[in-house]
Design a protein around this motif. Structure first.
Motif, mmCIF file in Angstrom:
data_model
loop_
_atom_site.group_PDB
_atom_site.id
_atom_site.type_symbol
_atom_site.label_atom_id
_atom_site.label_comp_id
_atom_site.label_asym_id
_atom_site.label_seq_id
_atom_site.Cartn_x
_atom_site.Cartn_y
_atom_site.Cartn_z
ATOM 1 N N ALA A 22 -6.398 16.086 -10.759
ATOM 2 C CA ALA A 22 -6.270 15.459 -9.448
ATOM 3 C C ALA A 22 -6.624 16.378 -8.288
ATOM 4 C CB ALA A 22 -4.862 14.886 -9.282
ATOM 5 N N PRO A 23 -6.125 17.626 -8.234
ATOM 6 C CA PRO A 23 -6.496 18.471 -7.096
ATOM 7 C C PRO A 23 -7.995 18.748 -7.020
ATOM 8 C CG PRO A 23 -4.569 19.342 -8.198
ATOM 9 C CD PRO A 23 -5.104 18.237 -9.058
ATOM 10 N N ALA A 24 -8.648 18.839 -8.155
ATOM 11 C CA ALA A 24 -10.085 19.103 -8.150
ATOM 12 C C ALA A 24 -10.848 17.914 -7.587
ATOM 13 C CB ALA A 24 -10.567 19.406 -9.571
ATOM 14 N N LEU A 25 -10.312 16.697 -7.741
ATOM 15 C CA LEU A 25 -10.993 15.506 -7.268
ATOM 16 C C LEU A 25 -10.564 15.107 -5.862
ATOM 17 C CD1 LEU A 25 -10.724 13.454 -10.562
ATOM 18 C CD2 LEU A 25 -12.753 14.579 -9.663
ATOM 19 N N ALA A 26 -9.587 15.777 -5.303
ATOM 20 C CA ALA A 26 -9.037 15.385 -4.012
ATOM 21 C C ALA A 26 -10.024 15.567 -2.867
ATOM 22 C CB ALA A 26 -7.760 16.165 -3.736
ATOM 23 N N THR A 35 -12.977 8.006 -9.037
ATOM 24 C CA THR A 35 -12.299 9.035 -9.808
ATOM 25 C C THR A 35 -12.899 9.103 -11.203
ATOM 26 O OG1 THR A 35 -10.315 8.520 -8.553
ATOM 27 C CG2 THR A 35 -10.011 9.824 -10.549
ATOM 28 N N PHE A 36 -13.161 10.295 -11.679
ATOM 29 C CA PHE A 36 -13.699 10.547 -13.021
ATOM 30 C C PHE A 36 -15.055 9.881 -13.240
ATOM 31 C CE2 PHE A 36 -8.995 10.575 -13.532
ATOM 32 C CZ PHE A 36 -8.856 11.936 -13.721
ATOM 33 N N SER A 37 -15.861 9.755 -12.198
ATOM 34 C CA SER A 37 -17.178 9.141 -12.297
ATOM 35 C C SER A 37 -18.159 9.920 -11.440
ATOM 36 C CB SER A 37 -17.115 7.691 -11.811
ATOM 37 O OG SER A 37 -18.409 7.130 -11.741
ATOM 38 N N ARG A 38 -19.413 9.805 -11.769
ATOM 39 C CA ARG A 38 -20.482 10.382 -10.945
ATOM 40 C C ARG A 38 -21.445 9.287 -10.501
ATOM 41 N NH1 ARG A 38 -24.066 13.332 -13.018
ATOM 42 N NH2 ARG A 38 -24.670 14.255 -11.067
ATOM 43 N N THR A 39 -21.069 8.040 -10.730
ATOM 44 C CA THR A 39 -21.953 6.915 -10.452
ATOM 45 C C THR A 39 -21.714 6.374 -9.045
ATOM 46 O OG1 THR A 39 -21.877 6.330 -12.795
ATOM 47 C CG2 THR A 39 -22.751 4.672 -11.294
#
Length: 154
Positions: A22-26, A35-39
């Motif tokens: 979570a902190p890395a994606l914040a 979240t958890f996607s590059r699309t």
């Protein structure tokens, strides 16, 4: 009993991984990908909003990388159009909700709640937010333009 313990251990492990990630994606990226996607654009074809006047799901076979995200298209022709002029077709504010950006923060943009304004694509969070945005589109665009991209650092 053993399978129940294994199942609980698996759930706890996944929860721990999620909390660590979570902190890395914040930090907001320049293109909203979820979240958890590059699309980008939730896998919808950004060009189709302009050519077909509706959201059309893209196909992984017709994808390309641009601005740190994977963009998918319904056809090779649309992929090539985007590649030639990505700024023309990409949604404003990186695909984040246009109304949220006008308010000084980011929220996900949903390609099912969209509008073309002066040749630019804008996404909103949901139907309720889009109704708010439609009450003063020019004013909210002006505010969002002032907030973008600084709002990403908040």
């Amino acid at each position: 009993m053993v399978s129940r313990l294994i199942r609980h251990a698996g759930v706890l492990t996944l929860a721990a991984i999620g909390l660590q990630a979570a902190p890395a994606l914040a930090k907001d990226a320049p293109v909203y990908t979820g979240t958890f996607s590059r699309t980008a654009v939730d896998g919808y074809d950004a060009v189709a909003f302009f050519t077909q006047q509706q959201p059309v799901k893209g196909d992984k076979r017709y994808s390309l990388e641009w601005n740190g995200a994977e963009w998918r298209f319904a056809s090779a022709e649309n992929r090539d159009r985007f590649a030639a002029a990505p700024e023309k077709y990409a949604p404003q504010y990186g695909g984040y909700c246009a109304w949220a950006v006008s308010q000084g923060y980011t929220a996900s943009g949903d390609p099912r709640h969209w509008k073309l304004v002066d040749g630019k694509l804008y996404l909103n969070y949901d139907a309720e937010v889009q109704k708010k945005w439609e009450q003063d589109i020019p004013g909210f665009i002006a505010k969002a333009d002032r907030n973008w991209p600084a709002v990403l650092g908040k």
